[in-house]
Design an enzyme around this catalytic site. Structure first.
Site: not given
Ligand SMILES: Cc1cc2nc3c(=O)[nH]c(=O)nc-3n(C[C@H](O)[C@H](O)[C@H](O)COP(=O)(O)OP(=O)(O)OC[C@H]3O[C@@H](n4cnc5c(N)ncnc54)[C@H](O)[C@@H]3O)c2cc1C
Length: 449
Positions: A323, A372, A442
């Site tokens: 990510r 998320s 995130e």
């Protein structure tokens, strides 16, 4: 009457949608049946829509006249001032943010300006909503909940010329997934890559530049974002097939890219079906799911660098990890080339349907959320740590840990960005105390508190 979400019936049946690619030539022309449907919707307005309508009819707006439930192309918008091309929409708590983003992009491509207000905002803060509408009609648009940001620029004349559009004080809360946050000091929509390149090349290097997609992984703090925010318009959303690869503009949505690959019987891009952001955001975030990510499929991407150079870089130059990409701040992805493998169209379609169904069952897709919240720490699932720390359903102000998926935070309708960020920090504290694991955000967080 209970607050309702945007009514799915406000859209025409898919069979009546114009074929792909035709949208851009429609100019405020109602689709077949839209006029009858609009009449029907006028008779069943929500409480918030009725409140807005009474304001728009009752207050003095000079020569400006609003129509309600007005058909534009394939959509029926809640309120339209035809002379100023201003659209006002009332959003319920249970609507699809992804669909709203598409709807807004369509309307903006037709030259309309779209103001969105939550039902709760309309019912609880009508004066602030009214001030915002008045400001939009005057040509500036501070959102009622958006503070002005401290400016490193000295007025619009400090910005280089641009063929696209520039908007001062545009509210992030109008279009990002969480529907919260302050204003962009300047929101810039370049016409094409060359326009963006000459703009950035001439912009004072001290001015911060932030690219935004549809904000599906983003908190913009309530004090807003200084400098220039770049939002690529629909002209950057073209998708084409070249052999075993898919070339996509950075503004195309994941589902559009995955669907184009499926239609060309190219496998390997199915996971993009579940990522409700743009291709540019996906490259920047190395978005992924089901064991694959952008790093696995990116052949090359074209980037307009902060200093205005246009460069096409191989996938290996992006320094991808989980990510994360090493793309420097201020660089803008404008195009990506993804590789697929020849496959069976029916199998690809079935996999995409499976992903869609699985997402629908496990994620709060119809809420105002940011995807998320935390990265999965090595050897752990973030959602399980959050759950074990007793945070399911935990609230701070109007922000809540989703009951459906504990790694998602949601805006229940009245949250500020400060509520959402404070909730995330509270979750981190509780998880650390319970399991000793330090969760890493995130979701990207930008702007001034
Ligand atoms: C319901 C839901 C489910 C999700 N599921 C997943 C999932 O399974 N896997 C996953 O990885 N993510 C998931 N996400 C997160 C999100 O969709 C991805 O991170 C997506 O790639 C972000 O795209 P965006 O256009 O919304 O970017 P934004 O949220 O607007 O921006 C995110 C970051 O990308 C940068 N950025 C945006 N556009 C560009 C550009 N053109 N050039 C350079 N930088 C850019 C921004 O500056 C910012 O730093 C989910 C989100 C939601 C709301």
């Amino acid at each position: 009457m209970p607050a309702r979400g945007r009514r799915p019936s406000a859209r025409l049946a898919p069979s009546r949608l114009p074929p792909e690619g035709e949208e851009s030539v429609i100019r405020h022309r109602p689709s077949e049946g839209a006029v009858d449907r609009a009449r029907e919707l006028r008779a069943t307005m929500t409480e918030a829509e009725l409140k807005l309508w009474s304001m728009l009819r009752g207050k003095s707006l000079g020569d400006t006249k609003f129509r309600r439930q007005a058909p534009i192309g394939r959509y029926i918008v809640d309120f339209l001032a035809p002379a100023t091309k201003l659209v006002i929409e009332a959003d319920g708590g249970q609507h699809s943010v992804e669909a709203d983003a598409e709807r807004t992009a369509f309307l903006e491509a037709q030259g309309y300006r779209v103001l969105r207000f939550g039902n709760a905002e309309i019912l609880r803060e009508p004066d602030a909503v009214w001030r915002s509408i008045e400001a939009a009609l005057r040509g500036d648009h501070p959102h009622p909940l958006a503070a002005r940001v401290a400016s490193p620029l000295q007025g619009e004349e400090a910005l280089p010329p641009l063929a696209g559009s520039v908007e001062a004080g545009a509210s992030f809360a109008d279009f990002i997934w969480f529907r919260t946050g302050g204003a962009a000091e300047w929101l810039v929509r370049p016409r094409d890559a060359a326009d963006l390149a000459q703009f950035l090349g001439a912009l004072d290097p001290a001015v911060p530049v932030f690219p935004v997609g549809v904000g599906s992984n983003l908190i913009v703090r309530d004090g807003g974002l200084a400098g220039v925010t770049i939002r690529l318009p629909k002209s950057f959303a073209k998708v084409s097939i070249e052999g075993d690869t898919v070339r996509t503009g950075a503004a195309a949505m994941g589902i559009t890219v995955a669907s184009a690959a499926r239609d060309a019987a190219l496998a390997g891009l199915e996971f993009l079906r579940g990522i409700p952001g743009t291709a540019g955001g996906a490259v920047r975030m190395n978005a992924g799911a089901y064991g694959r990510d952008v790093a696995d499929i990116l052949v090359e991407a074209t980037v307009v660098r902060r200093d205005g150079r246009i460069e096409t870089l191989p996938g290996s130059a992006f320094g991808f990890s989980y990510r994360h990409s090493a793309l420097p701040d201020g660089d803008i992805v404008v195009e990506a080339l993804f590789r697929g493998q020849p496959g069976d169209k029916a199998v690809i379609a079935a996999e995409m349907d499976r992903i869609a169904a699985e997402r629908e069952a496990s994620q709060p897709l119809r809420s105002r959320t940011g995807g998320s919240t935390f990265k999965n720490p090595p050897g752990h699932k973030a959602w399980a740590l959050v759950d074990a720390a007793g945070c399911r359903g935990l609230m701070v102000g109007g922000a809540q840990v989703s009951e459906k998926h504990t790694n998602f935070l949601i805006n229940t309708g009245t949250a500020t960005s400060a509520d959402i960020e404070a909730l995330g920090e509270e979750v981190r504290t509780r998880v650390k105390a319970q399991s000793g694991v330090e969760l890493e955000w995130e979701i990207q967080r930008v702007g001034k508190a």
